[in-house]
Design a protein around this motif. Structure first.
Motif, PDB file in Angstrom:
ATOM      1  N   GLY A 276       0.899  -1.190   0.058  1.00 47.63           N
ATOM      2  CA  GLY A 276      -0.020  -0.038   0.243  1.00 47.63           C
ATOM      3  C   GLY A 276       1.011   1.269  -0.031  1.00 47.63           C
ATOM      4  N   PRO A 277       2.110   1.360   0.700  1.00 46.08           N
ATOM      5  CA  PRO A 277       2.768   2.752   0.718  1.00 46.08           C
ATOM      6  C   PRO A 277       3.162   3.094  -0.506  1.00 46.08           C
ATOM      7  CG  PRO A 277       3.089   1.172   2.728  1.00 46.08           C
ATOM      8  CD  PRO A 277       2.349   0.293   1.898  1.00 46.08           C
ATOM      9  N   TYR A 278       3.478   2.002  -1.546  1.00 49.23           N
ATOM     10  CA  TYR A 278       3.951   2.250  -2.919  1.00 49.23           C
ATOM     11  C   TYR A 278       2.935   2.897  -3.779  1.00 49.23           C
ATOM     12  CZ  TYR A 278       7.590  -0.317  -0.812  1.00 49.23           C
ATOM     13  OH  TYR A 278       8.976  -0.689  -0.040  1.00 49.23           O
ATOM     14  N   VAL A 279       1.674   2.587  -3.465  1.00 47.19           N
ATOM     15  CA  VAL A 279       0.628   2.931  -4.159  1.00 47.19           C
ATOM     16  C   VAL A 279      -0.225   4.014  -4.099  1.00 47.19           C
ATOM     17  CG1 VAL A 279      -1.366   1.785  -5.435  1.00 47.19           C
ATOM     18  CG2 VAL A 279       0.430   0.403  -4.526  1.00 47.19           C
ATOM     19  N   GLU A 280      -0.615   4.902  -5.259  1.00 48.69           N
ATOM     20  CA  GLU A 280      -1.428   6.157  -5.000  1.00 48.69           C
ATOM     21  C   GLU A 280      -2.766   5.670  -6.121  1.00 48.69           C
ATOM     22  OE1 GLU A 280      -1.350  10.548  -6.609  1.00 48.69           O
ATOM     23  OE2 GLU A 280       0.007   9.980  -4.922  1.00 48.69           O
ATOM     24  N   LYS A 334       8.991   7.632 -10.438  1.00 48.22           N
ATOM     25  CA  LYS A 334       8.321   8.890 -10.133  1.00 48.22           C
ATOM     26  C   LYS A 334       8.336   8.764  -8.522  1.00 48.22           C
ATOM     27  CE  LYS A 334       5.476   9.254 -14.211  1.00 48.22           C
ATOM     28  NZ  LYS A 334       3.979   9.355 -14.817  1.00 48.22           N
ATOM     29  N   GLU A 335       7.523   9.767  -7.898  1.00 48.42           N
ATOM     30  CA  GLU A 335       7.517   9.970  -6.593  1.00 48.42           C
ATOM     31  C   GLU A 335       7.009   8.692  -5.839  1.00 48.42           C
ATOM     32  OE1 GLU A 335       5.721  12.905  -2.945  1.00 48.42           O
ATOM     33  OE2 GLU A 335       5.664  13.456  -5.099  1.00 48.42           O
ATOM     34  N   LYS A 336       5.851   8.250  -6.505  1.00 42.21           N
ATOM     35  CA  LYS A 336       4.993   7.044  -5.914  1.00 42.21           C
ATOM     36  C   LYS A 336       5.633   5.861  -7.216  1.00 42.21           C
ATOM     37  CE  LYS A 336       2.437   7.517  -2.276  1.00 42.21           C
ATOM     38  NZ  LYS A 336       2.500   6.497  -1.235  1.00 42.21           N
ATOM     39  N   GLU A 337       5.377   4.717  -6.797  1.00 44.47           N
ATOM     40  CA  GLU A 337       5.917   3.618  -7.636  1.00 44.47           C
ATOM     41  C   GLU A 337       5.023   3.219  -8.373  1.00 44.47           C
ATOM     42  OE1 GLU A 337       8.735   0.386  -6.075  1.00 44.47           O
ATOM     43  OE2 GLU A 337       6.832  -0.644  -6.406  1.00 44.47           O
TER      44      GLU A 337
END
Length: 344
Positions: A276-280, A334-337
């Motif tokens: 979850g922390p890698y996903v937006e 990018k900033e998020k994976e």
């Protein structure tokens, strides 16, 4: 039929240890001297090990086994075998031999074991391999799977992390089988939804893998217990990002409805906690988020295809009867994976 309830307590790839726990254990193991012929080992987080034996031959090794996720022993055997065989196809290899792995209670009807192994044997034969033996132990619960060996040319291995920015992500099977199996276990799933899930799980990835060999494939993995997003995270390898289009994700009928009713798995929540922390998410419904974190048993291939060949590959996969879909693209870091975008 008194043993039916005992037989299926919930299994498949939902029984896998969480990726976070596993990583903490693996990183502490002694590595030993490096073998130059070991082209892919466990430290790469790939689907199977690959060992070079000559300039034009490498063997692919994998194993997989788990408890039942369906009530019918024969169907369970098919699913477990298809799941184990899948790792060979995810590496671009051909199945050659398989060994049975069996855990079975001595007090249970041996006809059940016979049906499990019949289902597994038929899938090995369909794969073009030979069932060469196996190992069994007495256990309190049923577990079944295969150790599989395949062959691949050393220059034609599909690693899971060889993608490039611009590659098109293609998924060859629908998601949501973990959620549907959970709903079925508590008698909440429609019969036709469970049939669709079972049909997907017993489908070999052999046919998708064979089609892929005609095209330029930069990376490939099979989507199993760590979920679509978990396996995509491994594919990105800390050096790329991905844009995923939620509406283009193929989903098993009913899975989103059952997710909205919170018929979820603990493994799915472990996947969310880990990845979850890698996903937006942008404008993505809760149910689709859960489908993307859902552990898949005998899931499809996730392919990073060269952009100029992706459309032709997709057409051929669909012509073969597979519910394949282009679900996104790889990008520069990018900033998020991972960015998952839905409709506004």
């Amino acid at each position: 039929m008194g043993e039916k309830i005992v037989f299926c307590k919930g299994g498949g790839c939902t029984a896998k240890l969480g990726a976070g726990i596993l990583n903490r254990v693996l990183e502490k193991l002694p590595k030993g001297p490096k073998d130059e012929n070991l082209l892919i080992g466990y430290d790469s987080r790939d689907d199977a090990a690959v060992y070079k034996v000559s300039d034009d031959t490498a063997f692919v090794q994998t194993l997989d086994f788990f408890p039942p996720m369906v009530d019918d022993p024969y169907t369970f055997g098919q699913i477990a075998a298809a799941n184990a065989l899948s790792d060979i196809y995810a590496m671009g290899g051909e199945v050659k031999t398989a060994l049975n792995i069996v855990c079975f209670p001595e007090t249970m009807d041996l006809n059940i074991l016979g049906e499990i192994m019949r289902g597994g044997s038929e899938k090995v034969i369909e794969a073009g391999g030979t069932l060469a033996g196996g190992h069994s132990i007495q256990d309190s619960d049923v577990k079944y799977g295969l150790s599989v060996t395949g062959l691949v040319h050393p220059d034609r291995i599909y690693s899971n992390n060889g993608g490039y920015p611009g590659d098109v992500l293609i998924l060859t099977k629908k998601l949501g089988v973990g959620i549907v199996c959970t709903a079925s276990r508590v008698q909440e799933a429609k019969e036709e939804d469970m049939k669709e899930a079972v049909s997907s799980m017993i489908q070999l990835n052999k046919y998708a893998s064979e089609i892929c060999r005609k095209y330029e494939i930069h990376a490939c993995t099979d989507v199993t217990g760590f979920s679509f997003l978990g396996h995509l995270h491994e594919m990105l390898d800390g050096r790329l990002s991905a844009e995923v289009i939620a509406e283009q994700i193929p989903v098993i009928s009913g899975a989103a409805d059952y997710a909205n009713e919170f018929l979820l798995t603990a493994a799915g929540q472990r996947n969310r906690n880990h990845v979850g922390p890698y996903v937006e998410f942008e404008h993505v419904p809760f149910a689709m988020e859960e489908v993307l974190f859902d552990p898949q048993t005998s899931g499809g291939l996730l392919i990073a295809a060269a952009p100029d060949q992706a459309e032709r590959l997709l057409v051929e996969l669909r012509e073969a009867g597979l519910p394949a879909s282009a679900v996104g693209t790889l990008t520069e870091k990018k900033e998020k994976e991972i960015y998952v975008r839905g409709q506004r």
